[in-house]
Design a protein around this motif. Structure first.
Motif, PDB file in Angstrom:
ATOM      1  N   GLN A   1       3.359   2.570  -5.958  1.00  0.00           N
ATOM      2  CA  GLN A   1       4.650   2.741  -6.611  1.00  0.00           C
ATOM      3  C   GLN A   1       4.919   4.228  -6.844  1.00  0.00           C
ATOM      4  OE1 GLN A   1       6.725   0.002  -7.162  1.00  0.00           O
ATOM      5  NE2 GLN A   1       5.107  -0.877  -5.875  1.00  0.00           N
TER       6      GLN A   1
ATOM      7  N   GLU B   1       4.955   6.003  -9.402  1.00  0.00           N
ATOM      8  CA  GLU B   1       4.031   6.662 -10.323  1.00  0.00           C
ATOM      9  C   GLU B   1       2.702   7.009  -9.661  1.00  0.00           C
ATOM     10  OE1 GLU B   1       4.228   2.191 -11.427  1.00  0.00           O
ATOM     11  OE2 GLU B   1       5.603   3.816 -10.888  1.00  0.00           O
ATOM     12  N   HIS B   2       2.292   6.234  -8.642  1.00  0.00           N
ATOM     13  CA  HIS B   2       1.074   6.576  -7.916  1.00  0.00           C
ATOM     14  C   HIS B   2       1.267   7.834  -7.078  1.00  0.00           C
ATOM     15  CE1 HIS B   2       0.627   2.165  -8.638  1.00  0.00           C
ATOM     16  NE2 HIS B   2      -0.616   2.522  -8.903  1.00  0.00           N
TER      17      HIS B   2
ATOM     18  N   LEU C   1      -3.801   3.550 -10.788  1.00  0.00           N
ATOM     19  CA  LEU C   1      -3.077   4.641 -11.434  1.00  0.00           C
ATOM     20  C   LEU C   1      -4.011   5.491 -12.288  1.00  0.00           C
ATOM     21  CD1 LEU C   1      -0.287   5.907 -11.854  1.00  0.00           C
ATOM     22  CD2 LEU C   1       0.017   4.399 -13.824  1.00  0.00           C
TER      23      LEU C   1
ATOM     24  N   SER D   1      -5.167   9.323 -11.719  1.00  0.00           N
ATOM     25  CA  SER D   1      -5.046  10.281 -12.814  1.00  0.00           C
ATOM     26  C   SER D   1      -6.369  11.000 -13.061  1.00  0.00           C
ATOM     27  CB  SER D   1      -4.589   9.554 -14.084  1.00  0.00           C
ATOM     28  OG  SER D   1      -4.484  10.443 -15.165  1.00  0.00           O
TER      29      SER D   1
ATOM     30  N   ALA E   1       3.454  10.082  -7.701  1.00  0.00           N
ATOM     31  CA  ALA E   1       3.673  11.187  -8.637  1.00  0.00           C
ATOM     32  C   ALA E   1       2.349  11.828  -9.046  1.00  0.00           C
ATOM     33  CB  ALA E   1       4.430  10.699  -9.869  1.00  0.00           C
ATOM     34  N   CYS E   2       1.305  10.988  -9.226  1.00  0.00           N
ATOM     35  CA  CYS E   2      -0.019  11.538  -9.564  1.00  0.00           C
ATOM     36  C   CYS E   2      -0.509  12.476  -8.473  1.00  0.00           C
ATOM     37  CB  CYS E   2      -1.026  10.402  -9.752  1.00  0.00           C
ATOM     38  SG  CYS E   2      -1.013   9.644 -11.371  1.00  0.00           S
TER      39      CYS E   2
END
Length: 455
Positions: free
Chosen positions: A348, A350-351, A317, A321, A353-354
């Motif tokens: 996931q 959030e990954h 993550l 980022s 989303a990056c």
């Protein structure tokens, strides 16, 4: 001649249980204790030791059954059962029922009983039952005179966000306050954002250990207090705590949050032992300061450290980022593929989303650059169309393709790129149409050249 009595096997078995808390040892001891009739004794020392062994071996059911079969139970046995239930996440109805059973048997709660039950309340953030235990402890065993119970109370109130109540317990504790109690108050203040109180406590203490220094660094990171953070670093060096991995991780985070990525790297390079948090924190430090290339280089070094340290989901993550902050789209895609193909980590939300955020900012940049119709649009168009193709973004790719045709409709290289894009999207009719235009209009693409030049 009379035979000498055989020595009791109980002491040997108790030593075995305390030194080897495994299932096989517990089962062997259980059989031997049954044979010697030690489990039916009115003094439940052996049975309590076996109960604890089952708890340590991860068998709370066996421990509970053994407790039910005990002919006699003292406070130590009840406390062992409570500790087993709380330890194995049965701190709700089962632990409460056992606590009531202990009271019904005529045994008042001991300090150990209160500590166990307060720990259960803290884990579930149950403030009301915790207050009831607090009141009962003051009446039955003078909780304000026991530093261990006071520490458990502070942990409870801090876990529930009741900082003032925790501070009141600390002030009213009549016995000498040890390092554990001070650390409980300090870490609780930091976790609840009471940083001024945390710094005040630090100034009052002359002796600091690794736990208190780590809490201080966390407060410095949260408030970007570089000056005090450097003082804490000096205290850590003087106290020879700089070999503590957890403390060094906190130092890396503090320097990163205070804008000193170079200082964080110095701490990282001097660490005797690094865990996955160390690597992830340093990569995140580079990410926060826009040093995407440095973050990727450090990740490659981390891969070389395998199998001693392996990246986890958080590591990837922060790498993603870092790529996002530096616009490294292709590298981010490679990382997303690597985490699943090589390390078996499922990305996931959030990954993703990056990556989505990165592509969104790339699109905004494309729009701002092409709006001016400047001469650099050639490379921008090609890069953007290739990015849309790599990410299967048909809608935005079509927008880019239309814009490319508006700028130079007679450039055969444009039509080839657009045709390839539609083919990648499995839009076969659009791909064939781009090829047909080249033939119908008599456009000729230069051999062995993929250079696209706009007027």
């Amino acid at each position: 001649m009379a035979r000498a009595p055989r020595p009791s096997p109980v002491p040997t078995l108790l030593r075995l249980l305390s030194s080897n808390p495994s299932l096989s040892a517990a089962a062997a001891a259980h059989a031997a204790l049954l044979k010697s009739s030690s489990l039916s004794s009115a003094v439940p020392v052996a049975a309590t030791a076996l109960l604890t062994a089952y708890a340590n071996a991860g068998l709370p059911g066996a421990a509970s059954r053994l407790f039910d079969e005990m002919p006699a139970r003292d406070a130590v046995a009840w406390n062992a059962l409570l500790a087993c239930l709380v330890r194995h996440a049965r701190a709700g109805a089962a632990a409460a029922a056992a606590f009531r059973g202990m009271a019904a048997s005529g045994l008042p709660p001991t300090p150990a009983t209160l500590c166990t039950m307060l720990k259960a309340c803290a884990a579930s953030r149950a403030a009301r039952p915790g207050r009831q235990l607090h009141a009962r402890g003051v009446v039955s065993c003078h909780a304000d005179a026991d530093v261990i119970v006071a520490t458990a109370l502070v942990d409870l109130y801090m876990s529930c966000g009741l900082v003032e109540d925790a501070m009141r317990v600390f002030v009213l504790t009549r016995c000498p306050k040890d390092a554990a109690l001070h650390n409980a108050v300090l870490s609780g203040c930091v976790e609840n954002g009471w940083f001024s109180h945390a710094f005040s406590m630090l100034r009052q203490r002359t002796e600091l250990n690794g736990i208190s220094l780590t809490s201080a660094l966390t407060a410095c990171a949260a408030t970007a207090n570089l000056a005090y953070g450097m003082q804490v670093h000096c205290k850590a060096l003087r106290g020879e705590f700089d070999s503590d991995t957890i403390l060094c991780n906190a130092l890396i985070d503090m320097y990163a949050k205070c804008g000193r990525a170079t200082a964080a790297r110095i701490v990282f390079d001097r660490m005797a032992t690094r865990n996955v948090v160390s690597w992830s924190s340093m990569i995140d430090a580079y990410s926060c300061h826009g040093h995407g290339v440095d973050a990727l280089d450090l990740f490659k070094l981390m891969e070389k450290a395998a199998p001693m340290v392996l990246p986890n989901a958080i590591t990837f993550l922060v790498v993603l980022s870092a790529c996002g902050h530096s616009g490294l789209v292709d590298e981010a895609q490679s990382m997303l593929h690597l985490m699943k193909s090589k390390y078996g980590i499922d990305p996931q939300p959030e990954h993703y989303a990056c990556l989505i955020d990165m592509l969104g900012r790339t699109w905004d940049l494309y729009c701002s650059l092409t709006a001016s119709r400047n001469k650099s649009s050639s490379a921008i168009f090609v890069a953007m169309l290739n990015t849309c193709r790599a990410n299967m973004d048909a809608a935005r790719g079509k927008t880019v393709a239309v814009r490319m045709l508006e700028v130079d409709p007679r450039n055969p290289g444009i039509h080839v790129l657009i045709s390839n894009f539609h083919a990648a999207m499995r839009q076969w009719s659009e791909s064939n149409e781009s090829r047909r235009i080249i033939v119908d209009t008599g456009l000729r693409k230069e051999a062995a050249s993929s250079h696209v030049c706009f007027g």
